[in-house]
Write a protein that holds these residues in place. Structure first.
Motif, PDB file in Angstrom:
ATOM      1  N   ARG A   1      83.731  23.215 -77.548  1.00  0.00           N
ATOM      2  CA  ARG A   1      83.781  22.573 -78.840  1.00  0.00           C
ATOM      3  C   ARG A   1      84.287  21.138 -78.707  1.00  0.00           C
ATOM      4  NH1 ARG A   1      88.019  24.131 -82.644  1.00  0.00           N
ATOM      5  NH2 ARG A   1      89.717  24.873 -81.374  1.00  0.00           N
ATOM      6  N   THR A   2      83.994  20.013 -79.499  1.00  0.00           N
ATOM      7  CA  THR A   2      84.480  18.843 -79.084  1.00  0.00           C
ATOM      8  C   THR A   2      85.465  18.368 -80.035  1.00  0.00           C
ATOM      9  OG1 THR A   2      82.140  18.272 -78.720  1.00  0.00           O
ATOM     10  CG2 THR A   2      83.736  16.384 -79.021  1.00  0.00           C
ATOM     11  N   VAL A   3      86.677  17.672 -79.505  1.00  0.00           N
ATOM     12  CA  VAL A   3      87.744  17.514 -80.406  1.00  0.00           C
ATOM     13  C   VAL A   3      87.831  15.721 -80.299  1.00  0.00           C
ATOM     14  CG1 VAL A   3      90.354  17.583 -80.881  1.00  0.00           C
ATOM     15  CG2 VAL A   3      88.972  19.584 -80.406  1.00  0.00           C
ATOM     16  N   ARG A   4      88.015  15.303 -81.371  1.00  0.00           N
ATOM     17  CA  ARG A   4      88.145  13.855 -81.385  1.00  0.00           C
ATOM     18  C   ARG A   4      89.585  13.271 -81.282  1.00  0.00           C
ATOM     19  NH1 ARG A   4      85.075   9.476 -84.412  1.00  0.00           N
ATOM     20  NH2 ARG A   4      86.782   8.088 -85.390  1.00  0.00           N
ATOM     21  N   LEU A   5      89.955  12.516 -80.194  1.00  0.00           N
ATOM     22  CA  LEU A   5      91.459  11.991 -80.127  1.00  0.00           C
ATOM     23  C   LEU A   5      91.296  10.330 -80.364  1.00  0.00           C
ATOM     24  CD1 LEU A   5      92.383  13.770 -76.725  1.00  0.00           C
ATOM     25  CD2 LEU A   5      93.015  14.441 -79.197  1.00  0.00           C
ATOM     26  N   GLN A   6      92.153  10.080 -81.265  1.00  0.00           N
ATOM     27  CA  GLN A   6      92.118   8.487 -81.525  1.00  0.00           C
ATOM     28  C   GLN A   6      93.207   7.807 -80.802  1.00  0.00           C
ATOM     29  OE1 GLN A   6      89.650   7.829 -84.000  1.00  0.00           O
ATOM     30  NE2 GLN A   6      90.156   5.752 -83.749  1.00  0.00           N
ATOM     31  N   THR A   7      92.610   6.395 -80.497  1.00  0.00           N
ATOM     32  CA  THR A   7      93.679   5.826 -79.675  1.00  0.00           C
ATOM     33  C   THR A   7      94.517   4.852 -80.464  1.00  0.00           C
ATOM     34  OG1 THR A   7      92.417   3.794 -79.402  1.00  0.00           O
ATOM     35  CG2 THR A   7      92.171   5.512 -77.600  1.00  0.00           C
ATOM     36  N   LEU A   8      95.670   4.407 -80.046  1.00  0.00           N
ATOM     37  CA  LEU A   8      96.159   3.311 -80.841  1.00  0.00           C
ATOM     38  C   LEU A   8      95.384   2.324 -80.920  1.00  0.00           C
ATOM     39  CD1 LEU A   8      99.739   4.090 -79.512  1.00  0.00           C
ATOM     40  CD2 LEU A   8      99.007   4.743 -81.764  1.00  0.00           C
ATOM     41  N   PRO A   9      95.880   1.164 -81.907  1.00  0.00           N
ATOM     42  CA  PRO A   9      94.975  -0.179 -81.785  1.00  0.00           C
ATOM     43  C   PRO A   9      95.049  -0.734 -80.524  1.00  0.00           C
ATOM     44  CG  PRO A   9      96.293   0.042 -84.049  1.00  0.00           C
ATOM     45  CD  PRO A   9      96.699   1.138 -83.057  1.00  0.00           C
ATOM     46  N   LEU A  10      93.998  -1.550 -79.912  1.00  0.00           N
ATOM     47  CA  LEU A  10      94.039  -1.834 -78.737  1.00  0.00           C
ATOM     48  C   LEU A  10      94.060  -3.620 -78.711  1.00  0.00           C
ATOM     49  CD1 LEU A  10      91.163   0.189 -77.243  1.00  0.00           C
ATOM     50  CD2 LEU A  10      93.615   0.589 -76.913  1.00  0.00           C
ATOM     51  N   SER A  11      94.621  -4.212 -77.756  1.00  0.00           N
ATOM     52  CA  SER A  11      94.588  -5.519 -77.762  1.00  0.00           C
ATOM     53  C   SER A  11      93.553  -6.087 -77.410  1.00  0.00           C
ATOM     54  CB  SER A  11      95.669  -5.944 -76.537  1.00  0.00           C
ATOM     55  OG  SER A  11      94.913  -5.662 -75.293  1.00  0.00           O
ATOM     56  N   ALA A  12      93.324  -7.310 -77.860  1.00  0.00           N
ATOM     57  CA  ALA A  12      92.156  -8.094 -77.874  1.00  0.00           C
ATOM     58  C   ALA A  12      91.407  -7.975 -76.365  1.00  0.00           C
ATOM     59  CB  ALA A  12      92.300  -9.497 -78.302  1.00  0.00           C
TER      60      ALA A  12
ATOM     61  N   ALA B   1      88.369  -2.019 -61.356  1.00  0.00           N
ATOM     62  CA  ALA B   1      88.904  -2.422 -62.643  1.00  0.00           C
ATOM     63  C   ALA B   1      89.289  -1.077 -63.366  1.00  0.00           C
ATOM     64  CB  ALA B   1      88.122  -3.400 -63.521  1.00  0.00           C
ATOM     65  N   ARG B   2      90.570  -1.094 -64.221  1.00  0.00           N
ATOM     66  CA  ARG B   2      90.949   0.074 -64.972  1.00  0.00           C
ATOM     67  C   ARG B   2      91.200  -0.359 -66.102  1.00  0.00           C
ATOM     68  NH1 ARG B   2      88.957   2.934 -61.977  1.00  0.00           N
ATOM     69  NH2 ARG B   2      89.748   4.700 -60.529  1.00  0.00           N
ATOM     70  N   ILE B   3      91.385   0.280 -67.277  1.00  0.00           N
ATOM     71  CA  ILE B   3      91.711   0.104 -68.554  1.00  0.00           C
ATOM     72  C   ILE B   3      92.393   1.328 -69.057  1.00  0.00           C
ATOM     73  CG2 ILE B   3      90.940  -0.679 -70.875  1.00  0.00           C
ATOM     74  CD1 ILE B   3      88.188  -0.802 -69.871  1.00  0.00           C
ATOM     75  N   ALA B   4      93.655   1.068 -69.369  1.00  0.00           N
ATOM     76  CA  ALA B   4      94.571   2.171 -69.847  1.00  0.00           C
ATOM     77  C   ALA B   4      94.494   2.159 -71.447  1.00  0.00           C
ATOM     78  CB  ALA B   4      96.179   1.929 -69.347  1.00  0.00           C
ATOM     79  N   LEU B   5      94.194   3.472 -71.899  1.00  0.00           N
ATOM     80  CA  LEU B   5      94.238   3.803 -73.446  1.00  0.00           C
ATOM     81  C   LEU B   5      95.268   4.527 -73.795  1.00  0.00           C
ATOM     82  CD1 LEU B   5      90.038   4.233 -73.475  1.00  0.00           C
ATOM     83  CD2 LEU B   5      91.280   2.047 -73.911  1.00  0.00           C
ATOM     84  N   PRO B   6      95.996   3.947 -74.765  1.00  0.00           N
ATOM     85  CA  PRO B   6      97.163   4.650 -75.389  1.00  0.00           C
ATOM     86  C   PRO B   6      96.500   5.593 -76.465  1.00  0.00           C
ATOM     87  CG  PRO B   6      97.227   2.601 -76.278  1.00  0.00           C
ATOM     88  CD  PRO B   6      96.318   2.474 -75.309  1.00  0.00           C
ATOM     89  N   LEU B   7      96.918   6.871 -76.367  1.00  0.00           N
ATOM     90  CA  LEU B   7      96.235   7.846 -77.375  1.00  0.00           C
ATOM     91  C   LEU B   7      97.340   7.938 -78.605  1.00  0.00           C
ATOM     92  CD1 LEU B   7      94.930  10.834 -75.488  1.00  0.00           C
ATOM     93  CD2 LEU B   7      93.610   8.860 -76.461  1.00  0.00           C
ATOM     94  N   ALA B   8      96.806   8.244 -79.590  1.00  0.00           N
ATOM     95  CA  ALA B   8      98.004   8.542 -80.841  1.00  0.00           C
ATOM     96  C   ALA B   8      98.778   9.846 -80.679  1.00  0.00           C
ATOM     97  CB  ALA B   8      97.254   8.297 -82.229  1.00  0.00           C
TER      98      ALA B   8
END
Ligand SMILES: [Zn+2]
Length: 607
Positions: A12-23, A239-246
């Motif tokens: 089953r799929t669970v949705r994790l939201q990230t914090l607001p991201l920079s521009a 390239a890498r993009i780090a996404l902070p989770l809530a």
């Protein structure tokens, strides 16, 4: 085949939201999704001719072939393009499966080759590999080397392939080939991202945390001491993009990256395996999906109250907003006619004619439906008041869960529009939601979920000795048996009746999932005719003569002599009139006195 098993949900799929991201990060995400979309779309086009469908059985083969052919764009991370190739294959597979389902292809095969088991099996086997489906579409006969099919001659195989060719062509022609248009989501396998946790910056910590100590080992902390990052690949190589989770969760396996136009952050979809509870052993159950409540079971218990109100509120709001929007559209048009650069028109268009609020309403309504649907299905699967094991407060005894659970097949979307106000799209979405919930919870609960044929289930009298079918039996939500031959008078809730009949279909040997509804009607009418005749026949024997071993003229005695038990009042039998009251209390007596008269009047009619 009286019923068809539903697919098992293994995850089953669970949705994790990230914090607001920079521009900057948002821009990176946009570039990533854009590059992914372009690559995927190109691969989707490559897969359109049926001769390439052999690749649908082997993702890696497709990737290698594309690499060899030089289809990979320069300057883009190779792993990203690999993923796009895999995704294109998955999309085509899903497309073909949905075409097979909506085109009723399997049912058509089943009906066409009803006399010939070997040909039928060959036809089904041909659908097992996409390469074979591709061959059929190119007019070839797939070479299926199965021992079971050894007895099938070349001529029959060709004939089946030709038939499949026709059916598949027709089904496919109704759908457009899949293309990638939206730049909203992509999937990442576990080589395309890593996760790490840091302690959250002090500014981000809630002030009233006190001396709470969290557990970095298990990466578990609900109070903001820790911050988890998912670091995904970027569009350019390296390239890498780090996404902070809530929050902090367990992230592994294939994940999905979903961008939301209105939000500053993105969502990460993580797939968790379903932990099954073991096989259920309780009595069989069935449900009838509804619109006022989510569903009704075979005991007449309704689950998921408040669905109707929720949908009505949403529809009303939506309709009212639609009307207001129409007016505003007219205003802006009029303003622009007078002055093409009207500032007021621009202001209205910007502030009043957007879609943000609408999308928010819809999202809220959908999440409400999702909650209700989940609650209802859980009640049916685990028993009332029970929750999943995840919440840890469940008497999870195997006999409390039904061994088999029948529901109607929703993939056909047979016309069952109970509410005219309800938009088609909304109901389609809801049905898929319901079915998804059922599949997940049935898999967890070890319940064998089945789809059964739902034709005429809400028009057939559920009384085993009656079974009278008529549209008149049902009026809105109420069911009242209008059997004109004897006094059945079964009354109750129409959804309850539908669920009871659906349960009976589980064990029905004549009516299968794929039986056409006209045939279902014929079978049901025939059964009723037989019951009617056995009744009348029993009565027609004069008292005292032992013609067929029946003593006495009472109908119910006759029925017993034929090996059936006398009817008892069952279920929530609503009693309306005084005459009916005696009937429901002593069916035997009432049948003897009341029905002899009816029989006589019938004789007169016939004469
Ligand atoms: Zn009846």
């Amino acid at each position: 085949m009286s019923s068809k098993p539903m697919p098992l949900a293994k995850q089953r799929t669970v949705r994790l939201q990230t914090l607001p991201l920079s521009a900057h990060k948002q821009q990176q995400i946009y570039e990533l999704l854009h590059a992914f979309r372009l690559a995927k779309d190109q691969f989707l086009v490559e897969l359109a001719p049926a001769k390439t469908w052999g690749f649908l059985d082997s993702k890696r083969g497709f990737r290698d072939a594309m690499k060899k052919a030089g289809a990979y764009p320069a300057g883009v991370n190779v792993h990203l393009v690999d993923q796009a190739a895999f995704d294109a294959v998955d999309t085509w597979v899903r497309h073909i499966e949905s075409v097979l389902a909506t085109g009723d292809v399997k049912a058509k095969i089943w009906r066409r080759y009803r006399g010939d088991e070997l040909q039928r099996r060959f036809a089904y086997t041909c659908l097992n590999r996409y390469g074979w489906i591709g061959e059929i579409l190119r007019g070839q006969v797939p070479v299926v080397g199965s021992k079971e099919l050894a007895g099938l001659g070349e001529k029959e195989r060709t004939q089946v392939a030709r038939y499949l060719h026709r059916v598949l062509r027709k089904a496919l022609s109704k759908h457009e080939n899949p293309r990638a248009h939206a730049e909203r989501s992509m999937s990442l396998d576990d080589t395309l991202y890593t996760t790490f946790t840091t302690s959250a910056p002090p500014a981000a910590r809630p002030a009233r945390l006190g001396t709470h100590t969290c557990d970095p080992e298990h990466r578990r902390c609900r109070q903001g001491h820790m911050r988890q990052y998912v670091e995904i690949i970027g569009c350019e190589p390296g390239a890498r993009i780090a996404l902070p989770l809530a929050g902090v969760s367990h992230v592994s396996g294939n994940i999905g990256l979903v961008a939301d136009e209105d939000a500053d952050g993105v969502a990460i979809h993580v797939v968790y395996p379903v932990k099954a509870l073991g096989e259920a052993t309780g009595p069989d159950e069935s449900i009838d999906w509804g619109v006022t409540e989510v569903c009704t079971d075979a005991h007449g218990i309704k689950h998921g109250h408040g669905l109707g109100r929720l949908l009505e509120e949403f529809t009303e709001k939506n309709n009212a907003a639609g009307k207001a929007r129409g007016k505003l559209h007219a205003t802006t048009r009029a303003l622009r006619k007078v002055n093409p650069g009207s500032r007021k028109a621009r202001r209205i268009a910007r502030n009043n004619l957007g879609h943000k609020k609408q999308a928010r309403w819809r999202a809220r309504a959908q999440s409400g439906v999702r909650t209700l649907s989940g609650q209802a299905v859980k009640e049916v699967v685990y028993g009332a008041g029970n929750r999943t094991r995840g919440r840890g407060r469940v008497p999870q005894l195997a006999y409390q869960r039904p061994r088999r659970l029948a529901a109607e097949d929703l993939s056909h979307l047979r016309g069952k529009a109970k509410s005219k106000k309800l938009s088609r799209i909304c109901s389609t979405w809801m049905r898929s939601e319901n079915q998804g919930r059922m599949v997940v919870h049935a898999s967890i609960g070890g319940v064998d979920a089945k789809t059964a044929n739902a034709a005429y289930t809400s028009q057939t009298c559920p009384e085993p000795t009656c079974g009278y079918v008529s549209r008149d039996n049902r009026q809105g939500d109420a069911f009242h048996c209008r059997n004109p031959y004897w006094d059945c008078n079964w009354q109750g809730d129409a959804d309850h009746v539908a669920a009871m009949n659906l349960l009976a279909r589980l064990a029905d040997r004549e009516i299968g999932v794929y039986t056409h509804h006209t045939e279902v009607k014929t079978i049901l009418d025939e059964r009723f005719r037989r019951r009617r005749e056995s009744r009348v026949g029993a009565r027609a024997v004069p008292q005292g003569t032992a013609g067929n071993g029946v003593q006495g003229a009472c109908v119910e005695d006759g029925a017993t002599a034929h090996g059936r038990t006398p009817s008892k009042p069952r279920g929530p039998r609503l009693v309306v009139g005084g005459g009916d009251a005696t009937d429901s209390q002593s069916p035997e007596h009432a049948a003897c006195s009341g029905e002899t008269q009816r029989l006589e009047s019938e004789k007169k009619r016939r004469a």
